[in-house]
Write a protein that holds these residues in place. Structure first.
Motif, PDB file in Angstrom:
ATOM      1  N   UNK A  80       0.815  -1.211   0.000  1.00  0.00           N
ATOM      2  CA  UNK A  80       0.000   0.000   0.000  1.00  0.00           C
ATOM      3  C   UNK A  80       0.850   1.263   0.000  1.00  0.00           C
ATOM      4  N   UNK A  81       2.144   1.123   0.228  1.00  0.00           N
ATOM      5  CA  UNK A  81       3.025   2.297   0.302  1.00  0.00           C
ATOM      6  C   UNK A  81       3.438   2.749  -1.091  1.00  0.00           C
ATOM      7  N   UNK A  82       3.730   4.038  -1.213  1.00  0.00           N
ATOM      8  CA  UNK A  82       4.302   4.567  -2.454  1.00  0.00           C
ATOM      9  C   UNK A  82       5.803   4.325  -2.506  1.00  0.00           C
ATOM     10  N   UNK A  83       6.423   4.189  -1.344  1.00  0.00           N
ATOM     11  CA  UNK A  83       7.868   3.979  -1.281  1.00  0.00           C
ATOM     12  C   UNK A  83       8.196   3.294   0.052  1.00  0.00           C
ATOM     13  N   UNK A  84       9.086   2.323  -0.003  1.00  0.00           N
ATOM     14  CA  UNK A  84       9.609   1.704   1.217  1.00  0.00           C
ATOM     15  C   UNK A  84      10.985   2.294   1.486  1.00  0.00           C
ATOM     16  N   UNK A  85      11.181   2.815   2.676  1.00  0.00           N
ATOM     17  CA  UNK A  85      12.450   3.422   3.071  1.00  0.00           C
ATOM     18  C   UNK A  85      13.026   2.607   4.228  1.00  0.00           C
ATOM     19  N   UNK A  86      14.270   2.196   4.099  1.00  0.00           N
ATOM     20  CA  UNK A  86      14.957   1.460   5.155  1.00  0.00           C
ATOM     21  C   UNK A  86      16.033   2.380   5.723  1.00  0.00           C
ATOM     22  N   UNK A  87      15.827   2.858   6.957  1.00  0.00           N
ATOM     23  CA  UNK A  87      16.759   3.816   7.543  1.00  0.00           C
ATOM     24  C   UNK A  87      16.725   3.688   9.068  1.00  0.00           C
ATOM     25  N   UNK A  88      17.784   3.195   9.665  1.00  0.00           N
ATOM     26  CA  UNK A  88      19.036   2.778   9.020  1.00  0.00           C
ATOM     27  C   UNK A  88      18.927   1.386   8.403  1.00  0.00           C
ATOM     28  N   UNK A 114       6.542  -5.220  -4.629  1.00  0.00           N
ATOM     29  CA  UNK A 114       7.058  -4.698  -5.889  1.00  0.00           C
ATOM     30  C   UNK A 114       7.121  -3.171  -5.845  1.00  0.00           C
ATOM     31  N   UNK A 115       6.972  -2.616  -4.640  1.00  0.00           N
ATOM     32  CA  UNK A 115       7.101  -1.178  -4.428  1.00  0.00           C
ATOM     33  C   UNK A 115       8.571  -0.779  -4.474  1.00  0.00           C
ATOM     34  N   UNK A 116       8.827   0.430  -4.910  1.00  0.00           N
ATOM     35  CA  UNK A 116      10.202   0.928  -4.942  1.00  0.00           C
ATOM     36  C   UNK A 116      10.785   0.994  -3.534  1.00  0.00           C
ATOM     37  N   UNK A 117      12.088   0.754  -3.453  1.00  0.00           N
ATOM     38  CA  UNK A 117      12.770   0.710  -2.158  1.00  0.00           C
ATOM     39  C   UNK A 117      13.955   1.669  -2.177  1.00  0.00           C
ATOM     40  N   UNK A 118      14.099   2.412  -1.102  1.00  0.00           N
ATOM     41  CA  UNK A 118      15.247   3.306  -0.903  1.00  0.00           C
ATOM     42  C   UNK A 118      15.882   2.944   0.429  1.00  0.00           C
ATOM     43  N   UNK A 119      17.198   2.782   0.444  1.00  0.00           N
ATOM     44  CA  UNK A 119      17.885   2.405   1.683  1.00  0.00           C
ATOM     45  C   UNK A 119      18.930   3.457   2.039  1.00  0.00           C
ATOM     46  N   UNK A 120      19.098   3.651   3.338  1.00  0.00           N
ATOM     47  CA  UNK A 120      20.126   4.555   3.866  1.00  0.00           C
ATOM     48  C   UNK A 120      21.050   3.721   4.753  1.00  0.00           C
ATOM     49  N   UNK A 146      17.345   2.095  -4.607  1.00  0.00           N
ATOM     50  CA  UNK A 146      18.037   3.371  -4.553  1.00  0.00           C
ATOM     51  C   UNK A 146      18.792   3.478  -3.227  1.00  0.00           C
ATOM     52  N   UNK A 147      20.005   3.985  -3.285  1.00  0.00           N
ATOM     53  CA  UNK A 147      20.867   4.055  -2.105  1.00  0.00           C
ATOM     54  C   UNK A 147      21.251   5.510  -1.857  1.00  0.00           C
ATOM     55  N   UNK A 148      21.075   5.965  -0.623  1.00  0.00           N
ATOM     56  CA  UNK A 148      21.506   7.311  -0.252  1.00  0.00           C
ATOM     57  C   UNK A 148      22.513   7.178   0.888  1.00  0.00           C
ATOM     58  N   UNK A 149      23.706   7.744   0.689  1.00  0.00           N
ATOM     59  CA  UNK A 149      24.776   7.610   1.666  1.00  0.00           C
ATOM     60  C   UNK A 149      25.537   6.317   1.449  1.00  0.00           C
ATOM     61  N   UNK A 150      26.333   5.915   2.441  1.00  0.00           N
ATOM     62  CA  UNK A 150      26.511   6.575   3.739  1.00  0.00           C
ATOM     63  C   UNK A 150      27.498   7.736   3.665  1.00  0.00           C
ATOM     64  N   UNK A 151      27.478   8.551   4.726  1.00  0.00           N
ATOM     65  CA  UNK A 151      28.416   9.653   4.833  1.00  0.00           C
ATOM     66  C   UNK A 151      29.702   9.184   5.501  1.00  0.00           C
ATOM     67  N   UNK A 152      30.706  10.037   5.415  1.00  0.00           N
ATOM     68  CA  UNK A 152      31.973   9.771   6.082  1.00  0.00           C
ATOM     69  C   UNK A 152      32.059  10.613   7.335  1.00  0.00           C
TER      70      UNK A 152
END
Length: 398
Positions: A80-88, A114-120, A146-152
């Motif tokens: 039902x979600x438009x986007x799945x976000x995994x953080x952390x 089958x929803x889009x996934x973004x991970x941090x 999609x991957x955002x980060x990680x930072x240093x």
């Protein structure tokens, strides 16, 4: 920006889980509905009560909860979600995602959707750099994650390096981009980056010291503001960004062809360090010493002027941004270049060896427009990119 969007937020176990609370605040402020899923390890760092209070919704944390299954089964919850976000996104969660394991609620949701996934990602530097994690993150990207980060930065364990979870504001930008929102949503921006290599023979070439780091950062910043980005890159020493259309080239002629093929575009950011000349008499075989002590005679020809072609072409974008890397009279030369080439803005910088800017992690630029010049303070190339992207968004809106 995210009105009527539903985010399924999976909070993994790690000290970075506290940032998920700030992320929930930002998502709610942007109008999104947040359905939180808390792993058993995540609950060691943030409480279900705090997560639920901020999200304004029930926290899901058990795969075999009869009440939850009756009200909204895990299959439905994952879709039902438009986007799945995994953080952390911990090393364990990434491994489960890539391997298709489903031994708890979070991993089952990731496998059943089958929803889009973004991970941090967030983990210890050695865990991040381990070959197993790097294989997993590469496979996740190949699977469309999609991957955002990680930072240093400094870790909670006292070590220093890449592995810190991206800041909530950066994750928000990535979410906005993924959902087609943000100030550059619906805009197509072309970015060129990196050096070009002009062959002398099959094993030697002419190039410059550009790493491609600034152009890559600009592509990321534009993507995070919602733009569709076409990224034309020469042989850079930094990896190309995720979430953009990457076109790899070697020579200036190849870059010109790729740029022209990418049009039409709303804006073009020409950050590539294109070689001004090529070897006209490049050899098809490796040049060999002949014992005479004489160097081979190389004949040079001028490469196509890509910035001029873009600025003065029939398919000219509404905004064209050029770059000028100079060692002397930086602002003066850059201002003259803007007029000569016909672009709207020039981002000028001093690349004298003493500055450490060419190939370094920081930049100090002067933005030159028809209105004059503006000197920016020295800052990280990522920060320069975000500031420039914000200016581009404002200009296109105007």
């Amino acid at each position: 920006m995210l009105a009527d969007k539903r985010i399924l937020l999976i909070i993994g176990g790690g000290i970075a889980a506290y940032k998920s609370l700030a992320l929930i605040r930002l998502l709610k402020r942007a109008g999104a509905a947040v359905t939180p899923v808390l792993t058993r390890a995540g609950a060691e760092f943030v409480t279900p009560l705090s997560v639920s209070a901020l999200a304004g919704e029930k926290v899901y944390d058990a795969l075999f909860d009869l009440t939850d299954e009756a009200e909204m089964g895990h299959i439905q919850l994952s879709r039902v979600a438009d986007l799945i976000v995994v953080a952390p996104a911990t090393a364990d969660l990434l491994a489960k995602m890539v391997q298709g394991r489903a031994d708890d609620l979070a991993s089952t949701l990731l496998l059943a959707t089958d929803t889009r996934v973004l991970v941090a990602p967030a983990m210890n530097v050695r865990m991040w750099q381990h070959p197993a994690t790097q294989r997993n993150i590469a496979q996740a990207r190949a699977d469309g994650v999609q991957v955002v980060g990680p930072d240093e930065g400094e870790m909670a364990c006292g070590e220093y390096g890449p592995g810190r979870m991206a800041e909530p504001e950066v994750i928000m930008q990535a979410i906005s981009s993924e959902l087609g929102s943000g100030p550059l949503a619906g805009k197509h921006v072309l970015v060129t980056s990196g050096p070009t290599h002009e062959p002398i023979d099959p094993v030697r070439y002419i190039a410059n010291r550009s790493s491609g780091a600034q152009g890559t950062a600009i592509a990321v910043a534009l993507r995070d503001l919602g733009a569709k980005v076409t990224f034309v890159t020469g042989p850079a020493s930094v990896p190309a960004p995720a979430g953009v259309a990457v076109v790899r080239v070697e020579t200036a002629a190849e870059m010109l062809a790729a740029v022209e093929a990418a049009f039409p575009a709303d804006a073009a950011v020409m950050a590539a360090a294109v070689a001004d000349w090529r070897v006209a008499n490049a050899s098809g075989s490796k040049l060999k010493k002949d014992g005479s002590g004489l160097a081979p005679a190389l004949e040079f020809a001028e490469n196509p002027d890509i910035l001029t072609r873009v600025s003065q072409g029939a398919l000219r974008p509404a905004l064209v941004v050029g770059f000028a890397a100079e060692t002397d009279h930086v602002a003066e030369y850059a201002a003259a270049k803007r007029l000569r080439k016909g672009c709207d803005w020039i981002v000028a910088n001093d690349v004298s060896p003493a500055t450490g800017i060419m190939g370094g992690s920081e930049n100090a630029v002067t933005l030159i427009t028809a209105a004059g010049s503006e000197v920016w303070p020295r800052m990280a190339k990522d920060a320069v990119a975000r500031e420039l992207a914000a200016r581009i968004a404002a200009a296109l809106r105007a």
